[in-house]
Write an enzyme that holds these catalytic residues in place. Sequence first.
Site, PDB file in Angstrom:
ATOM      1  N   PHE A  16       0.834  -1.207   0.000  1.00 46.09           N
ATOM      2  CA  PHE A  16       0.000   0.000   0.000  1.00 46.09           C
ATOM      3  C   PHE A  16       0.876   1.269   0.000  1.00 46.09           C
ATOM      4  O   PHE A  16       0.879   2.037  -0.969  1.00 46.09           O
ATOM      5  CB  PHE A  16      -0.938  -0.102   1.214  1.00 46.09           C
ATOM      6  CG  PHE A  16      -1.510   1.183   1.711  1.00 46.09           C
ATOM      7  CD1 PHE A  16      -2.204   2.025   0.857  1.00 46.09           C
ATOM      8  CD2 PHE A  16      -1.359   1.556   3.050  1.00 46.09           C
ATOM      9  CE1 PHE A  16      -2.732   3.219   1.314  1.00 46.09           C
ATOM     10  CE2 PHE A  16      -1.893   2.738   3.515  1.00 46.09           C
ATOM     11  CZ  PHE A  16      -2.567   3.574   2.649  1.00 46.09           C
ATOM     12  N   ASP A  36       9.798  -7.125  -3.867  1.00 49.41           N
ATOM     13  CA  ASP A  36       8.618  -7.568  -3.115  1.00 49.41           C
ATOM     14  C   ASP A  36       8.406  -9.067  -3.304  1.00 49.41           C
ATOM     15  O   ASP A  36       8.655  -9.593  -4.389  1.00 49.41           O
ATOM     16  CB  ASP A  36       7.352  -6.809  -3.576  1.00 49.41           C
ATOM     17  CG  ASP A  36       6.338  -6.666  -2.463  1.00 49.41           C
ATOM     18  OD1 ASP A  36       5.801  -7.691  -2.019  1.00 49.41           O
ATOM     19  OD2 ASP A  36       6.094  -5.525  -2.017  1.00 49.41           O
ATOM     20  N   LEU A  78      10.392  -0.944   3.465  1.00 56.92           N
ATOM     21  CA  LEU A  78       8.985  -1.006   3.892  1.00 56.92           C
ATOM     22  C   LEU A  78       8.482  -2.443   3.950  1.00 56.92           C
ATOM     23  O   LEU A  78       7.293  -2.677   4.139  1.00 56.92           O
ATOM     24  CB  LEU A  78       8.119  -0.235   2.887  1.00 56.92           C
ATOM     25  CG  LEU A  78       8.326   1.275   2.780  1.00 56.92           C
ATOM     26  CD1 LEU A  78       8.113   1.753   1.357  1.00 56.92           C
ATOM     27  CD2 LEU A  78       7.366   2.022   3.696  1.00 56.92           C
ATOM     28  N   ASN A 104      19.338  -7.456   6.006  1.00 58.33           N
ATOM     29  CA  ASN A 104      19.705  -7.527   4.588  1.00 58.33           C
ATOM     30  C   ASN A 104      19.565  -6.169   3.906  1.00 58.33           C
ATOM     31  O   ASN A 104      20.384  -5.799   3.052  1.00 58.33           O
ATOM     32  CB  ASN A 104      18.840  -8.569   3.864  1.00 58.33           C
ATOM     33  CG  ASN A 104      19.208  -9.987   4.277  1.00 58.33           C
ATOM     34  OD1 ASN A 104      20.335 -10.245   4.691  1.00 58.33           O
ATOM     35  ND2 ASN A 104      18.254 -10.897   4.171  1.00 58.33           N
ATOM     36  N   TYR A 150       5.179  -8.160  15.673  1.00 55.91           N
ATOM     37  CA  TYR A 150       5.333  -6.944  14.867  1.00 55.91           C
ATOM     38  C   TYR A 150       6.082  -5.881  15.667  1.00 55.91           C
ATOM     39  O   TYR A 150       7.093  -5.349  15.224  1.00 55.91           O
ATOM     40  CB  TYR A 150       3.950  -6.446  14.475  1.00 55.91           C
ATOM     41  CG  TYR A 150       3.935  -5.216  13.595  1.00 55.91           C
ATOM     42  CD1 TYR A 150       4.395  -5.263  12.279  1.00 55.91           C
ATOM     43  CD2 TYR A 150       3.415  -4.008  14.072  1.00 55.91           C
ATOM     44  CE1 TYR A 150       4.346  -4.124  11.469  1.00 55.91           C
ATOM     45  CE2 TYR A 150       3.355  -2.885  13.264  1.00 55.91           C
ATOM     46  CZ  TYR A 150       3.817  -2.951  11.956  1.00 55.91           C
ATOM     47  OH  TYR A 150       3.769  -1.824  11.162  1.00 55.91           O
ATOM     48  N   ARG A 191      -7.626  -3.976   8.608  1.00 57.90           N
ATOM     49  CA  ARG A 191      -7.438  -2.692   9.290  1.00 57.90           C
ATOM     50  C   ARG A 191      -8.758  -1.923   9.243  1.00 57.90           C
ATOM     51  O   ARG A 191      -9.605  -2.149   8.378  1.00 57.90           O
ATOM     52  CB  ARG A 191      -6.287  -1.911   8.651  1.00 57.90           C
ATOM     53  CG  ARG A 191      -4.950  -2.524   9.047  1.00 57.90           C
ATOM     54  CD  ARG A 191      -3.760  -1.763   8.522  1.00 57.90           C
ATOM     55  NE  ARG A 191      -3.399  -2.136   7.173  1.00 57.90           N
ATOM     56  CZ  ARG A 191      -2.230  -1.825   6.605  1.00 57.90           C
ATOM     57  NH1 ARG A 191      -1.323  -1.146   7.268  1.00 57.90           N
ATOM     58  NH2 ARG A 191      -1.970  -2.194   5.361  1.00 57.90           N
TER      59      ARG A 191
HETATM   60  P1  NAD Z   1       1.582  -3.668   3.017  1.00 58.50           P
HETATM   61  O1  NAD Z   1       1.376  -5.022   3.568  1.00 58.50           O
HETATM   62  O2  NAD Z   1       0.594  -3.164   2.024  1.00 58.50           O
HETATM   63  O3  NAD Z   1       3.031  -3.538   2.371  1.00 58.50           O
HETATM   64  C1  NAD Z   1       4.133  -4.307   2.779  1.00 58.50           C
HETATM   65  C2  NAD Z   1       4.803  -4.854   1.539  1.00 58.50           C
HETATM   66  O4  NAD Z   1       5.975  -5.578   1.928  1.00 58.50           O
HETATM   67  C3  NAD Z   1       3.909  -5.841   0.788  1.00 58.50           C
HETATM   68  O5  NAD Z   1       3.932  -5.564  -0.589  1.00 58.50           O
HETATM   69  C4  NAD Z   1       4.544  -7.203   1.089  1.00 58.50           C
HETATM   70  O6  NAD Z   1       4.324  -8.147   0.061  1.00 58.50           O
HETATM   71  C5  NAD Z   1       6.004  -6.826   1.261  1.00 58.50           C
HETATM   72  N1  NAD Z   1       6.732  -7.766   2.116  1.00 58.50           N
HETATM   73  C6  NAD Z   1       6.441  -8.150   3.371  1.00 58.50           C
HETATM   74  N2  NAD Z   1       7.349  -9.012   3.832  1.00 58.50           N
HETATM   75  C7  NAD Z   1       8.242  -9.192   2.816  1.00 58.50           C
HETATM   76  C8  NAD Z   1       9.420  -9.961   2.679  1.00 58.50           C
HETATM   77  N3  NAD Z   1       9.865 -10.755   3.664  1.00 58.50           N
HETATM   78  N4  NAD Z   1      10.107  -9.897   1.508  1.00 58.50           N
HETATM   79  C9  NAD Z   1       9.667  -9.099   0.502  1.00 58.50           C
HETATM   80  N5  NAD Z   1       8.566  -8.343   0.576  1.00 58.50           N
HETATM   81  C10 NAD Z   1       7.860  -8.392   1.723  1.00 58.50           C
HETATM   82  O7  NAD Z   1       1.679  -2.675   4.256  1.00 58.50           O
HETATM   83  P2  NAD Z   1       1.798  -1.084   4.314  1.00 58.50           P
HETATM   84  O8  NAD Z   1       0.667  -0.584   5.098  1.00 58.50           O
HETATM   85  O9  NAD Z   1       2.046  -0.543   2.961  1.00 58.50           O
HETATM   86  O10 NAD Z   1       3.104  -0.923   5.214  1.00 58.50           O
HETATM   87  C11 NAD Z   1       4.368  -0.652   4.650  1.00 58.50           C
HETATM   88  C12 NAD Z   1       5.380  -0.440   5.756  1.00 58.50           C
HETATM   89  O11 NAD Z   1       4.997   0.669   6.560  1.00 58.50           O
HETATM   90  C13 NAD Z   1       5.515  -1.633   6.687  1.00 58.50           C
HETATM   91  O12 NAD Z   1       6.881  -1.802   7.035  1.00 58.50           O
HETATM   92  C14 NAD Z   1       4.729  -1.222   7.904  1.00 58.50           C
HETATM   93  O13 NAD Z   1       5.210  -1.828   9.066  1.00 58.50           O
HETATM   94  C15 NAD Z   1       4.932   0.285   7.923  1.00 58.50           C
HETATM   95  N6  NAD Z   1       3.816   0.953   8.590  1.00 58.50           N
HETATM   96  C16 NAD Z   1       2.600   1.082   7.982  1.00 58.50           C
HETATM   97  C17 NAD Z   1       1.565   1.704   8.664  1.00 58.50           C
HETATM   98  C18 NAD Z   1       0.203   1.903   8.041  1.00 58.50           C
HETATM   99  O14 NAD Z   1      -0.690   2.446   8.699  1.00 58.50           O
HETATM  100  N7  NAD Z   1      -0.044   1.533   6.803  1.00 58.50           N
HETATM  101  C19 NAD Z   1       1.758   2.181   9.970  1.00 58.50           C
HETATM  102  C20 NAD Z   1       3.007   2.000  10.551  1.00 58.50           C
HETATM  103  C21 NAD Z   1       4.030   1.406   9.849  1.00 58.50           C
HETATM  104  N1  UDP Z   2     -10.915  -1.945  14.682  1.00 60.75           N
HETATM  105  C1  UDP Z   2     -12.284  -2.075  14.788  1.00 60.75           C
HETATM  106  N2  UDP Z   2     -12.935  -2.818  13.844  1.00 60.75           N
HETATM  107  C2  UDP Z   2     -12.294  -3.411  12.797  1.00 60.75           C
HETATM  108  C3  UDP Z   2     -10.900  -3.258  12.695  1.00 60.75           C
HETATM  109  C4  UDP Z   2     -10.243  -2.527  13.668  1.00 60.75           C
HETATM  110  O1  UDP Z   2     -12.918  -1.541  15.721  1.00 60.75           O
HETATM  111  O2  UDP Z   2     -12.961  -4.067  11.978  1.00 60.75           O
HETATM  112  C5  UDP Z   2     -10.202  -1.136  15.693  1.00 60.75           C
HETATM  113  C6  UDP Z   2      -9.004  -1.830  16.329  1.00 60.75           C
HETATM  114  O3  UDP Z   2      -9.402  -2.578  17.455  1.00 60.75           O
HETATM  115  C7  UDP Z   2      -8.134  -0.655  16.686  1.00 60.75           C
HETATM  116  C8  UDP Z   2      -8.435   0.378  15.618  1.00 60.75           C
HETATM  117  O4  UDP Z   2      -9.669  -0.008  15.030  1.00 60.75           O
HETATM  118  O5  UDP Z   2      -8.496  -0.147  17.949  1.00 60.75           O
HETATM  119  C9  UDP Z   2      -7.361   0.442  14.515  1.00 60.75           C
HETATM  120  O6  UDP Z   2      -7.134  -0.868  14.073  1.00 60.75           O
HETATM  121  P1  UDP Z   2      -6.220  -1.197  12.830  1.00 60.75           P
HETATM  122  O7  UDP Z   2      -6.238  -2.687  12.685  1.00 60.75           O
HETATM  123  O8  UDP Z   2      -6.643  -0.397  11.657  1.00 60.75           O
HETATM  124  O9  UDP Z   2      -4.778  -0.682  13.210  1.00 60.75           O
HETATM  125  P2  UDP Z   2      -3.923  -0.595  14.563  1.00 60.75           P
HETATM  126  O10 UDP Z   2      -3.902   0.837  14.877  1.00 60.75           O
HETATM  127  O11 UDP Z   2      -4.581  -1.390  15.650  1.00 60.75           O
HETATM  128  O12 UDP Z   2      -2.624  -1.160  14.156  1.00 60.75           O
END
Ligand code: NAD
Ligand code: UDP
Length: 314
Positions: A16, A36, A78, A104, A150, A191
């Site tokens: 994403f 990826d 990411l 890595n 995580y 989510r």
């Molecule tokens: P996402 O799952 O959409 O993207 C993660 C990507 O990494 C995916 O395309 C997945 O296939 C790839 N991936 C995972 N493990 C892998 C591996 N071992 N080798 C190769 N590719 C791998 O999630 P996202 O929401 O886009 O999150 C991206 C990054 O941002 C993550 O590191 C996540 O922890 C961090 N992050 C996201 C949020 C959020 O709200 N979206 C919040 C905090 C941190």
């Molecule tokens: N949540 C919810 N209903 C859902 C999914 C999530 O009420 O169907 C709540 C979850 O318990 C959390 C918040 O929404 O308190 C955000 O959850 P999310 O999984 O999006 O991300 P988090 O911040 O927990 O990583």
Amino acid sequence: MDSLMPRTVILGAAGFIGSHLVDRLLAHGHEVVGVDSFVTGVRENIAHLEGEGSFSLLEQDVTVHIDVEGPVDNVVNLASPASPVHYMQLPIATLEAGSLGTRNALGLARAKNARFLQASTSEVYGDPLEHPQTEEYRGNVNPIGPRSVYDEGKRFGEALVMAYHRALGVDTRIARIFNTYGPRMRFDDGRVVPAFVSQALRGQPLTVFGDGSQTRSFCFVLDMVRGLEKLLESSEHMPVNLGNPTEHTILEFAGMVQRLAGISLEIECLPLPTDDPRLRRPDIERARRLLHWQPEVSLEEGLRDTIEWFRKRV
Ligand code: NAD
Ligand code: UDP
């Protein structure tokens, strides 16, 4: 290829946030090598880049050695499952992404003498006892709870990044990303944003966990990738919170989704998952001061765009 073009490796490029960052850096003249394994990412997120000469894809798992030919200027890591549903389904793979994957990624940056940016998370603060969360707060994480795969993977990742910086001189950065939403989230990643939006578009009850009084602060993905690019361009080695400081309870958010989707639905109350943080809001003063960054898209605007994107795909 123009040798003045920065060459950037994005690990997790089909995800994403990753796919939006690819689009932004391509638009700003980077050559991008995406890596990826598609463990949680989807091909549709990067399908529009087919035939784009400045983009190439390496399909592999980052927990095995990452070999990229030629010079590299930037490495952005990411690659990790990111939604609670995904990381609890993939506990070992998530710990390995945080540890082996980050090692890595750092090894690649070191070998290429490249800048490095690590995607960390607000989950390093756990269920926080300080509110809002500043970068100085050290967190309240349960090391053996279901979310620990995580949270602790990301905390270990931060420790590894700082060790590569301090001991080996790698030019590193750490973004602590708070809840981010927008087009290209998976319907089924569990989510709250894709869950409520897809439920609303299908006319199903909204699944609120607990009593819905827990809070989150939602950042639109285009604001997030603008912040990530600014952090990459900066020379700040200490962690920087990136997120939107406007906080809502989950019940308020459920009301907003119904209003913007133009539908009124039942609320189905389900148990609150173990260790679900009660409160979350970033203090973004460091990002404002160091990067001159702050979110520009309101939750209402971003949610309208997100609902429209999901509506075309339901
Ligand atoms: P996402 O799952 O959409 O993207 C993660 C990507 O990494 C995916 O395309 C997945 O296939 C790839 N991936 C995972 N493990 C892998 C591996 N071992 N080798 C190769 N590719 C791998 O999630 P996202 O929401 O886009 O999150 C991206 C990054 O941002 C993550 O590191 C996540 O922890 C961090 N992050 C996201 C949020 C959020 O709200 N979206 C919040 C905090 C941190
Ligand atoms: N949540 C919810 N209903 C859902 C999914 C999530 O009420 O169907 C709540 C979850 O318990 C959390 C918040 O929404 O308190 C955000 O959850 P999310 O999984 O999006 O991300 P988090 O911040 O927990 O990583």
